[in-house]
Design a protein around this motif. Structure first.
Motif, PDB file in Angstrom:
ATOM      1  N   ILE A  22       2.563 -20.370  55.428  1.00 49.40           N
ATOM      2  CA  ILE A  22       2.993 -19.039  55.854  1.00 49.40           C
ATOM      3  C   ILE A  22       3.829 -19.191  57.123  1.00 49.40           C
ATOM      4  O   ILE A  22       3.330 -19.679  58.137  1.00 49.40           O
ATOM      5  N   TRP A  23       5.090 -18.777  57.031  1.00 49.81           N
ATOM      6  CA  TRP A  23       5.978 -18.810  58.188  1.00 49.81           C
ATOM      7  C   TRP A  23       5.951 -17.455  58.874  1.00 49.81           C
ATOM      8  O   TRP A  23       6.059 -16.415  58.215  1.00 49.81           O
ATOM      9  N   LEU A  24       5.841 -17.461  60.188  1.00 47.04           N
ATOM     10  CA  LEU A  24       5.894 -16.223  60.943  1.00 47.04           C
ATOM     11  C   LEU A  24       7.344 -15.812  61.184  1.00 47.04           C
ATOM     12  O   LEU A  24       8.267 -16.622  61.090  1.00 47.04           O
ATOM     13  N   SER A  25       7.517 -14.542  61.501  1.00 46.77           N
ATOM     14  CA  SER A  25       8.850 -14.034  61.810  1.00 46.77           C
ATOM     15  C   SER A  25       9.283 -14.540  63.183  1.00 46.77           C
ATOM     16  O   SER A  25       8.485 -15.113  63.935  1.00 46.77           O
ATOM     17  N   GLY A  26      10.548 -14.333  63.502  1.00 45.44           N
ATOM     18  CA  GLY A  26      11.057 -14.795  64.785  1.00 45.44           C
ATOM     19  C   GLY A  26      10.311 -14.209  65.970  1.00 45.44           C
ATOM     20  O   GLY A  26      10.125 -14.871  66.990  1.00 45.44           O
ATOM     21  N   SER A  27       9.856 -12.967  65.834  1.00 45.89           N
ATOM     22  CA  SER A  27       9.113 -12.316  66.918  1.00 45.89           C
ATOM     23  C   SER A  27       7.654 -12.746  66.970  1.00 45.89           C
ATOM     24  O   SER A  27       6.946 -12.443  67.930  1.00 45.89           O
ATOM     25  N   ARG A  28       7.190 -13.432  65.915  1.00 50.77           N
ATOM     26  CA  ARG A  28       5.795 -13.874  65.771  1.00 50.77           C
ATOM     27  C   ARG A  28       4.829 -12.702  65.588  1.00 50.77           C
ATOM     28  O   ARG A  28       3.630 -12.880  65.657  1.00 50.77           O
ATOM     29  N   GLU A  29       5.359 -11.504  65.343  1.00 54.90           N
ATOM     30  CA  GLU A  29       4.505 -10.329  65.196  1.00 54.90           C
ATOM     31  C   GLU A  29       4.078 -10.083  63.759  1.00 54.90           C
ATOM     32  O   GLU A  29       3.175  -9.296  63.492  1.00 54.90           O
ATOM     33  N   THR A  30       4.727 -10.734  62.811  1.00 54.57           N
ATOM     34  CA  THR A  30       4.374 -10.612  61.399  1.00 54.57           C
ATOM     35  C   THR A  30       4.826 -11.899  60.703  1.00 54.57           C
ATOM     36  O   THR A  30       5.226 -12.858  61.375  1.00 54.57           O
ATOM     37  N   TRP A  31       4.755 -11.938  59.392  1.00 51.15           N
ATOM     38  CA  TRP A  31       5.144 -13.135  58.665  1.00 51.15           C
ATOM     39  C   TRP A  31       6.496 -12.910  57.996  1.00 51.15           C
ATOM     40  O   TRP A  31       6.939 -11.780  57.824  1.00 51.15           O
ATOM     41  N   SER A  32       7.131 -14.008  57.603  1.00 57.07           N
ATOM     42  CA  SER A  32       8.442 -13.882  56.968  1.00 57.07           C
ATOM     43  C   SER A  32       8.475 -14.478  55.564  1.00 57.07           C
ATOM     44  O   SER A  32       9.072 -13.888  54.658  1.00 57.07           O
ATOM     45  N   ARG A  33       7.829 -15.654  55.364  1.00 57.13           N
ATOM     46  CA  ARG A  33       7.884 -16.321  54.064  1.00 57.13           C
ATOM     47  C   ARG A  33       6.527 -16.913  53.693  1.00 57.13           C
ATOM     48  O   ARG A  33       5.736 -17.261  54.571  1.00 57.13           O
ATOM     49  N   LEU A  34       6.309 -17.056  52.403  1.00 54.86           N
ATOM     50  CA  LEU A  34       5.081 -17.643  51.867  1.00 54.86           C
ATOM     51  C   LEU A  34       5.432 -18.618  50.759  1.00 54.86           C
ATOM     52  O   LEU A  34       6.297 -18.335  49.910  1.00 54.86           O
ATOM     53  N   ARG A  35       4.772 -19.772  50.760  1.00 53.13           N
ATOM     54  CA  ARG A  35       4.840 -20.716  49.646  1.00 53.13           C
ATOM     55  C   ARG A  35       3.412 -21.123  49.310  1.00 53.13           C
ATOM     56  O   ARG A  35       2.635 -21.458  50.204  1.00 53.13           O
ATOM     57  N   TYR A  36       3.078 -21.113  48.027  1.00 47.71           N
ATOM     58  CA  TYR A  36       1.711 -21.461  47.601  1.00 47.71           C
ATOM     59  C   TYR A  36       1.787 -22.345  46.362  1.00 47.71           C
ATOM     60  O   TYR A  36       2.612 -22.117  45.466  1.00 47.71           O
ATOM     61  N   ARG A  37       0.931 -23.349  46.312  1.00 51.37           N
ATOM     62  CA  ARG A  37       0.842 -24.220  45.124  1.00 51.37           C
ATOM     63  C   ARG A  37      -0.602 -24.638  44.916  1.00 51.37           C
ATOM     64  O   ARG A  37      -1.337 -24.898  45.887  1.00 51.37           O
ATOM     65  N   GLN A  38      -1.007 -24.689  43.662  1.00 54.96           N
ATOM     66  CA  GLN A  38      -2.361 -25.132  43.298  1.00 54.96           C
ATOM     67  C   GLN A  38      -2.277 -26.060  42.101  1.00 54.96           C
ATOM     68  O   GLN A  38      -1.551 -25.804  41.138  1.00 54.96           O
ATOM     69  N   GLU A  39      -3.025 -27.153  42.175  1.00 59.92           N
ATOM     70  CA  GLU A  39      -3.127 -28.123  41.083  1.00 59.92           C
ATOM     71  C   GLU A  39      -4.586 -28.471  40.854  1.00 59.92           C
ATOM     72  O   GLU A  39      -5.366 -28.472  41.813  1.00 59.92           O
ATOM     73  N   PRO A  40      -4.975 -28.768  39.603  1.00 62.57           N
ATOM     74  CA  PRO A  40      -4.132 -28.778  38.407  1.00 62.57           C
ATOM     75  C   PRO A  40      -3.769 -27.368  37.959  1.00 62.57           C
ATOM     76  O   PRO A  40      -4.349 -26.390  38.428  1.00 62.57           O
ATOM     77  N   GLY A  41      -2.831 -27.310  37.062  1.00 64.26           N
ATOM     78  CA  GLY A  41      -2.408 -26.030  36.508  1.00 64.26           C
ATOM     79  C   GLY A  41      -0.977 -25.676  36.842  1.00 64.26           C
ATOM     80  O   GLY A  41      -0.385 -24.791  36.223  1.00 64.26           O
ATOM     81  N   GLY A  42      -0.417 -26.362  37.857  1.00 61.25           N
ATOM     82  CA  GLY A  42       0.975 -26.115  38.193  1.00 61.25           C
ATOM     83  C   GLY A  42       1.259 -24.700  38.661  1.00 61.25           C
ATOM     84  O   GLY A  42       2.323 -24.149  38.380  1.00 61.25           O
ATOM     85  N   LEU A  43       0.314 -24.095  39.382  1.00 57.77           N
ATOM     86  CA  LEU A  43       0.520 -22.741  39.880  1.00 57.77           C
ATOM     87  C   LEU A  43       1.405 -22.778  41.121  1.00 57.77           C
ATOM     88  O   LEU A  43       1.061 -23.399  42.120  1.00 57.77           O
ATOM     89  N   HIS A  44       2.547 -22.119  41.044  1.00 56.23           N
ATOM     90  CA  HIS A  44       3.465 -22.012  42.167  1.00 56.23           C
ATOM     91  C   HIS A  44       3.727 -20.539  42.435  1.00 56.23           C
ATOM     92  O   HIS A  44       3.891 -19.759  41.503  1.00 56.23           O
TER      93      HIS A  44
END
Length: 204
Positions: A50-72
């Protein structure tokens, strides 16, 4: 926001050590990696970033992965139309850390399902509860404040804070215990779990 930190936890199910958790925050990026074996030959590894926003007051981006199962899964907060009051589930820990070290009684937000960020965010709250005696790994008993995470009207996790730090958590049928360092968290586990927890899936 907070300065950088790294936390290791031991992951237990039904009284048996099954895995470990790494949480790492560099001031901008919160990385959460979980590795465990359910005891019947089904090891699981997940990584949330989880990347925070430039102000650090909220978030900007999310990446999630789980294996096995190839969940992205991935989400850009603004492109997805998610408000500044939303937070992916693993981001709970940033709020928990703040509450544990303060006199605040609660924190409200909208909780985003990391595995399915396109689903509507659930109304959520972290609620401080009275202190209670809890047992830790080394056999100590401490008096710790409980912090409940409620989402969609259901309690999804419990955390216990002692002297401003989260020392034990309970969610998804597992108990997690805060560890002093990496060797303590990884003791007795398959070395491949440690490799994953340190390095992740190797994605940019």
């Amino acid at each position: 926001m907070e300065s950088a930190w790294e936390l290791w936890e031991s992951f237990w199910v039904a009284g048996v050590r099954r895995g470990a958790v790494l949480r790492r925050f560099d001031g901008e990026l919160l990385t959460t990696r979980i590795a465990f074996d359910d005891g019947v030959g089904a090891p699981l590894a997940s990584e949330s970033r989880i990347w925070l926003s430039g102000s650090r007051e909220t978030w900007s981006r999310l990446r999630y992965r789980q294996e096995p199962g190839g969940l992205h899964a991935a989400a850009d907060r603004v492109e997805a139309g998610l408000g500044v009051d939303t937070l992916p589930a693993s981001g709970d820990y940033l709020l928990l850390s703040r509450l544990a070290g303060s006199a605040e009684r609660s924190a409200s937000f909208l909780r985003v399902d990391e595995a399915q960020p396109e689903r509507p965010a659930a109304p959520a709250e972290i609620r401080r509860r009275p202190a209670e005696d809890i047992d830790l790994l080394e056999g100590r008993t401490v008096l710790a404040e409980r912090l409940d995470v409620v989402a969609g009207g259901m309690r999804v996790a419990m955390h216990w804070a002692h002297r401003g730090a989260i020392v034990r958590s309970s969610w998804g049928g597992a108990l997690l215990f805060g560890c002093r360092d990496e060797p303590e968290a990884l003791a007795g586990l398959n070395p491949r779990m440690g490799e994953f927890l340190r390095e992740g899936f190797g994605e940019s």
